[in-house]
Design a protein around this motif. Structure first.
Motif, PDB file in Angstrom:
ATOM      1  N   ALA A 610       0.802  -1.230   0.032  1.00  0.00           N
ATOM      2  CA  ALA A 610      -0.128   0.075  -0.004  1.00  0.00           C
ATOM      3  C   ALA A 610       0.866   1.155  -0.076  1.00  0.00           C
ATOM      4  O   ALA A 610       0.611   2.291  -0.652  1.00  0.00           O
ATOM      5  CB  ALA A 610      -0.895   0.008   1.152  1.00  0.00           C
ATOM      6  N   ARG A 611       1.799   1.265   0.808  1.00  0.00           N
ATOM      7  CA  ARG A 611       2.823   2.471   0.817  1.00  0.00           C
ATOM      8  C   ARG A 611       3.446   2.674  -0.519  1.00  0.00           C
ATOM      9  O   ARG A 611       3.751   3.840  -1.048  1.00  0.00           O
ATOM     10  CB  ARG A 611       3.976   2.177   2.162  1.00  0.00           C
ATOM     11  CG  ARG A 611       3.318   2.301   3.201  1.00  0.00           C
ATOM     12  CD  ARG A 611       4.407   2.055   4.363  1.00  0.00           C
ATOM     13  NE  ARG A 611       3.827   1.345   5.408  1.00  0.00           N
ATOM     14  CZ  ARG A 611       4.104   0.378   6.390  1.00  0.00           C
ATOM     15  NH1 ARG A 611       5.251  -0.335   5.697  1.00  0.00           N
ATOM     16  NH2 ARG A 611       3.667   0.094   7.422  1.00  0.00           N
ATOM     17  N   HIS A 612       4.101   1.550  -1.111  1.00  0.00           N
ATOM     18  CA  HIS A 612       4.713   1.706  -2.482  1.00  0.00           C
ATOM     19  C   HIS A 612       3.688   2.221  -3.788  1.00  0.00           C
ATOM     20  O   HIS A 612       4.140   3.150  -4.155  1.00  0.00           O
ATOM     21  CB  HIS A 612       5.280   0.328  -2.926  1.00  0.00           C
ATOM     22  CG  HIS A 612       6.244   0.404  -3.928  1.00  0.00           C
ATOM     23  ND1 HIS A 612       7.253  -0.594  -3.871  1.00  0.00           N
ATOM     24  CD2 HIS A 612       6.266   1.009  -5.048  1.00  0.00           C
ATOM     25  CE1 HIS A 612       8.067  -0.261  -4.754  1.00  0.00           C
ATOM     26  NE2 HIS A 612       7.486   0.551  -5.505  1.00  0.00           N
ATOM     27  N   LEU A 613       2.420   1.960  -3.317  1.00  0.00           N
ATOM     28  CA  LEU A 613       1.507   2.068  -4.434  1.00  0.00           C
ATOM     29  C   LEU A 613       1.136   3.569  -4.136  1.00  0.00           C
ATOM     30  O   LEU A 613       1.240   4.449  -4.966  1.00  0.00           O
ATOM     31  CB  LEU A 613       0.137   1.426  -4.146  1.00  0.00           C
ATOM     32  CG  LEU A 613      -1.134   1.326  -5.331  1.00  0.00           C
ATOM     33  CD1 LEU A 613      -0.378   1.007  -6.602  1.00  0.00           C
ATOM     34  CD2 LEU A 613      -2.249   0.623  -4.960  1.00  0.00           C
ATOM     35  N   ALA A 614       1.214   4.239  -2.706  1.00  0.00           N
ATOM     36  CA  ALA A 614       0.788   5.712  -2.707  1.00  0.00           C
ATOM     37  C   ALA A 614       1.998   6.474  -2.937  1.00  0.00           C
ATOM     38  O   ALA A 614       1.532   7.666  -3.799  1.00  0.00           O
ATOM     39  CB  ALA A 614       0.622   5.730  -1.156  1.00  0.00           C
ATOM     40  N   LEU A 615       3.273   5.931  -2.867  1.00  0.00           N
ATOM     41  CA  LEU A 615       4.390   6.930  -3.377  1.00  0.00           C
ATOM     42  C   LEU A 615       4.423   7.002  -4.881  1.00  0.00           C
ATOM     43  O   LEU A 615       4.520   8.082  -5.389  1.00  0.00           O
ATOM     44  CB  LEU A 615       5.697   6.155  -2.831  1.00  0.00           C
ATOM     45  CG  LEU A 615       6.027   6.533  -1.529  1.00  0.00           C
ATOM     46  CD1 LEU A 615       7.306   5.409  -1.033  1.00  0.00           C
ATOM     47  CD2 LEU A 615       6.460   7.886  -1.194  1.00  0.00           C
ATOM     48  N   SER A 616       3.925   5.767  -5.424  1.00  0.00           N
ATOM     49  CA  SER A 616       4.000   5.805  -7.022  1.00  0.00           C
ATOM     50  C   SER A 616       3.032   6.944  -7.369  1.00  0.00           C
ATOM     51  O   SER A 616       3.193   7.644  -8.681  1.00  0.00           O
ATOM     52  CB  SER A 616       3.891   4.498  -7.610  1.00  0.00           C
ATOM     53  OG  SER A 616       2.434   4.094  -7.319  1.00  0.00           O
ATOM     54  N   ARG A 617       1.832   7.034  -6.729  1.00  0.00           N
ATOM     55  CA  ARG A 617       0.978   7.928  -7.158  1.00  0.00           C
ATOM     56  C   ARG A 617       1.199   9.424  -6.899  1.00  0.00           C
ATOM     57  O   ARG A 617       0.573  10.280  -7.463  1.00  0.00           O
ATOM     58  CB  ARG A 617      -0.405   7.518  -6.594  1.00  0.00           C
ATOM     59  CG  ARG A 617      -1.104   6.216  -7.172  1.00  0.00           C
ATOM     60  CD  ARG A 617      -2.224   5.897  -6.578  1.00  0.00           C
ATOM     61  NE  ARG A 617      -2.966   4.468  -7.248  1.00  0.00           N
ATOM     62  CZ  ARG A 617      -3.765   3.762  -6.681  1.00  0.00           C
ATOM     63  NH1 ARG A 617      -4.731   4.183  -5.782  1.00  0.00           N
ATOM     64  NH2 ARG A 617      -4.198   2.544  -7.267  1.00  0.00           N
ATOM     65  N   ALA A 618       1.919   9.672  -5.644  1.00  0.00           N
ATOM     66  CA  ALA A 618       2.005  10.938  -5.095  1.00  0.00           C
ATOM     67  C   ALA A 618       3.255  11.525  -5.692  1.00  0.00           C
ATOM     68  O   ALA A 618       3.335  12.683  -6.120  1.00  0.00           O
ATOM     69  CB  ALA A 618       2.139  10.861  -3.612  1.00  0.00           C
ATOM     70  N   PHE A 619       4.278  10.670  -5.999  1.00  0.00           N
ATOM     71  CA  PHE A 619       5.637  11.108  -6.682  1.00  0.00           C
ATOM     72  C   PHE A 619       5.852  10.206  -7.872  1.00  0.00           C
ATOM     73  O   PHE A 619       6.805   9.221  -8.041  1.00  0.00           O
ATOM     74  CB  PHE A 619       6.536  10.887  -5.516  1.00  0.00           C
ATOM     75  CG  PHE A 619       6.390  11.707  -4.378  1.00  0.00           C
ATOM     76  CD1 PHE A 619       6.304  13.223  -4.347  1.00  0.00           C
ATOM     77  CD2 PHE A 619       6.130  11.208  -2.969  1.00  0.00           C
ATOM     78  CE1 PHE A 619       6.019  13.732  -3.205  1.00  0.00           C
ATOM     79  CE2 PHE A 619       5.725  11.625  -2.030  1.00  0.00           C
ATOM     80  CZ  PHE A 619       5.692  13.114  -2.088  1.00  0.00           C
ATOM     81  N   PRO A 620       5.246  10.246  -8.992  1.00  0.00           N
ATOM     82  CA  PRO A 620       5.348   9.199 -10.067  1.00  0.00           C
ATOM     83  C   PRO A 620       6.602   9.453 -10.712  1.00  0.00           C
ATOM     84  O   PRO A 620       7.136   8.231 -11.317  1.00  0.00           O
ATOM     85  CB  PRO A 620       4.113   9.368 -11.019  1.00  0.00           C
ATOM     86  CG  PRO A 620       3.651  11.087 -10.726  1.00  0.00           C
ATOM     87  CD  PRO A 620       4.094  11.292  -9.345  1.00  0.00           C
ATOM     88  N   GLU A 621       7.330  10.592 -10.677  1.00  0.00           N
ATOM     89  CA  GLU A 621       8.594  10.584 -11.237  1.00  0.00           C
ATOM     90  C   GLU A 621       9.710  10.098 -10.490  1.00  0.00           C
ATOM     91  O   GLU A 621      10.721   9.780 -11.084  1.00  0.00           O
ATOM     92  CB  GLU A 621       9.122  12.158 -11.493  1.00  0.00           C
ATOM     93  CG  GLU A 621       9.210  13.064 -10.113  1.00  0.00           C
ATOM     94  CD  GLU A 621       7.939  13.354  -9.373  1.00  0.00           C
ATOM     95  OE1 GLU A 621       8.136  13.740  -8.334  1.00  0.00           O
ATOM     96  OE2 GLU A 621       6.846  12.891  -9.921  1.00  0.00           O
TER      97      GLU A 621
END
Length: 705
Positions: A610-621
């Motif tokens: 869940a944390r990994h997914l959140a980071l990829s959506r908040a900071f996709p770059e």
């Protein structure tokens, strides 16, 4: 306190699926977990965040912080105050403190000793009207002045959003921040943080929807009408529309939305109109023993203590064999229908009938451990324990005199005359003790004096089904309307010791987003009954090929009528009563084997995802992940045990038999170490849900979609 289990060949640690996802660069991240129950025990969420802390600290070290409200008593008794090691956090705290809002920092004295940041709501209450205006301007949600809990949640959320703004301004681009919010009370902090465009990744977890709790408490036919409820109307009628709006806004503001079980995911989709991104099941800290089969020994020890209590409670009516007595129990909050106490009582009535019709000499003593309003212990219950102790002292006195005379006679080379070895005084003492056990009333159903005896749901249903602990009843009921404590003068046992002494936990819940009680039973090697409307039951159906073979009986309350569910529960309990003692031992070994599946070291990986997914959506770059890739652990299932009998219910004799024949059951081949090794080989590698590669056969238990 971590629950204990044995380190034996039955352990399957090391064969659970390895986590294959890329590790997060935790040294470049800060993780914050926000909940109303940080250092503040209110309900089950406290257990979740407390037990998960150690696994999270092991992964994140000093980059993990928990946030919640400050209560002076809790801080003094549970937290060791210290200075923040991170200067950016110190600066953010100082910004709030210099503006008149008190913030406290320390280590929470639980396993893992995580850092906690606690916000004093009272010191910031003077800002409430201004912050209510901010909330209205942000998302058009108004809070009534009389709902103190919602107002406190807004104050806490405003302080947390303020803190995150100061923190991210101090940090700049690195390290990035992840904030995980639990339940609607933490929702305002998430809503305000996102509306102010604070650069951080957010996760929101609902452990049970607000409206779901209210509807089920009102005995609504909840699951059959999920798509038919007028959500706004139902929330408004219950005067919780503002709370519902906070919860729903938080769900839709979060980068990642999670729930604790598949059944809650279905509920959330209809109640909150967002499908959860990840299901994050609840786990336990499983502490391992160094000695083999230690949990079986603990069961015997604790069961002996329960037998002593039963001897006192049923004095004068102890006409049943305690060696052929099984202890069942139900425990939890006193929610009569939600926790399934209604169908449990009806099933007990039917079980009593079956045991009497089949002339089964097995007796079932059922404990209801549910806190209710009382004014003191029942005098008759206390008297029973006093009489039991008096009998014990009398027997020891006579035994010592008998032993001394026998010893003297043997030293002289004589066989003593049994007619003279006890004198008239000894017989008088024993007769007085026997007469003291005479009672002209039935053993009490409840151990305490109830304040609303006439309207209490459990006692009202006991009167309806007529289970009054009479001599003819094979099912006896003891209602203990208070949580257990080792300091109790009546039943001096902690909950863990009590559970270990029982034979079966029965939790036929109608509304149970997760359900820790059957999980605690499993970790301690005690079989349990759960339902497919509880998160735990859904999890076991998904991960275990044949749950009943492992001592997890799952009652179907979702697709069957109440009458059919009641009959199924009755059959489960009757089948359990027909097992031999040896079969029960085998089943406890299998139940305990599921411990690894419920350990946070395994279940914590769902939070990682869940944390990994959140980071990829908040900071996709910066952080990339395949949004279409399923979770690596999906599809993993425990196999059906190899040994005979494969499940106790399938291996019963055609007529009921008693537990004293277990020594004659040697025709049932069972070697625990051999079975565990077979299971070890039989555990399948984790497979991804989807199509099976060409030329590869599906394994038993594999799902194709």
């Amino acid at each position: 306190m971590p629950l204990s289990r044995s380190l034996s060949m039955t352990s399957l640690s090391g064969v659970l699926p390895a986590w294959e996802e890329d590790e997060l660069p935790v040294e470049d991240l800060l993780l914050f977990e926000v909940a109303w129950e940080v250092t503040n025990k209110v309900g089950g969420i406290y257990t979740v965040i407390q037990t998960k802390a150690k696994v999270t600290v092991d992964e994140w070290g000093e980059n993990f912080y928990m946030m919640g409200p400050y209560f002076e008593h809790n801080f003094k008794t549970q937290v060791e105050g210290c200075d923040p090691p991170n200067p950016a956090i110190r600066k953010a705290m100082d910004a709030l403190i210099h503006n008149g809002c008190q913030v406290h920092f320390g280590r929470w004295l639980i396993e893992g000793s995580p850092y906690v940041i606690l916000f004093d709501i009272g010191s910031a209450a003077w800002n409430l009207d201004r912050w209510k205006g901010d909330l209205w301007q942000t998302c058009n949600i108004g809070l009534p002045y009389h709902d103190r809990e919602a107002n406190d949640a807004l104050i806490l959320g405003s302080l947390i959003a303020w803190f995150f703004k100061e923190l991210t301004d101090n940090l700049g681009d690195k390290p990035n921040v992840i904030a995980h919010f639990h339940e609607w009370q933490a929702g305002p902090g998430l809503i305000l943080s996102r509306s102010r465009k604070i650069p951080m990744a957010t996760v929101f977890t609902t452990h049970a929807t607000l409206l779901g709790r209210y509807l089920c408490a009102g005995n609504a036919d909840f699951y059959n009408n999920l798509d038919k409820f007028d959500i706004d109307k139902e929330a408004g009628e219950r005067q919780i529309y503002h709370r519902y709006c906070l919860e729903r806004a938080a769900v839709h503001c979060a980068h990642v939305f999670t729930t604790v079980s598949q059944i809650t995911a279905v509920e959330a989709k209809h109640m909150l109109h967002r499908k959860p991104d990840v299901v994050t099941p609840n786990g336990l800290n499983v502490k391992k023993f160094s000695a083999m089969h230690e949990f079986q020994n603990l069961h015997s020890t604790s069961k002996a203590r329960l037998q002593e209590f039963v001897r006192g409670h049923f004095y004068g009516h102890l006409d049943f064999n305690l060696d052929k007595t099984l202890f069942f129990f139900i425990a939890g909050r006193y929610e009569f229908s939600n926790k399934g106490a209604d169908i449990f009582l009806e099933s007990l009535s039917r079980l009593n009938y079956l045991l009497r019709v089949h002339k089964n000499d097995m007796t079932v003593v059922v404990f209801f451990i549910m806190p209710a309003k009382t004014n003191n212990f029942n005098v008759e219950s206390l008297k029973g324990q006093a009489i039991r102790k008096q009998l014990w002292d009398t027997a020891h006195t006579v035994k010592e005199k008998f032993g001394k005379k026998l010893y003297d006679a043997l030293l002289k080379g004589q066989i003593p005359d049994m007619n003279t070895i006890l004198d008239r005084d000894d017989f008088t003492i024993m007769k007085r003790a026997i007469y003291a056990t005479q009672r002209h009333s039935l053993p009490p159903v409840t151990t305490h004096n109830m304040l609303d005896d006439s309207t209490d749901p459990i006692l009202s249903n006991v009167r309806r089904i007529g289970l009054f602990n009479s001599r003819n009843d094979r099912v006896k009921i003891i209602f203990h309307p208070e949580f257990l404590s080792s300091t109790s003068p009546l039943l001096p046992m902690d909950y863990e010791d009590f559970v270990r002494g029982c034979n079966l936990g029965v939790f036929p819940s109608y509304y149970e987003p997760w359900g820790y009680t059957p999980g605690e039973c499993s970790v301690m090697g005690i079989p349990s009954v759960t339902t497919n409307l509880s998160g735990f039951g859904c999890f076991m159906e998904e991960h275990v090929s044949d749950p009943a073979a492992y001592g997890i009986y799952i009652v179907d309350r979702r697709f069957r009528s109440a009458e059919e569910s009641c009959n199924q529960l009755t059959q489960f309990m009757f089948s359990f009563c027909q097992q031999s003692r040896r079969q029960r031992i085998i089943q406890r070994n299998r139940t305990e084997r599921l411990s690894d599946l419920l350990d946070w070291r395994y279940l914590g990986r769902f939070y990682v995802h869940a944390r990994h997914l959140a980071l990829s959506r908040a900071f996709p770059e910066k952080f990339k992940t395949d949004p279409m890739a399923p979770l690596k652990t999906e599809g993993f299932r425990y196999p059906r045990p190899y040994s005979v009998p494969p499940s106790p219910s399938a291996s019963l004799h055609s007529t009921p038999h008693h537990s004293d024949v277990e020594d004659d059951d040697d025709d049932e081949p069972y070697d625990e170490d051999e079975e565990a090794e077979r299971d070890r080989l039989n555990i399948k590698a984790p497979f991804v849900l989807g199509t099976v590669p060409e030329g590869k056969k599906k394994q038993p238990g594999e799902s194709g979609n």
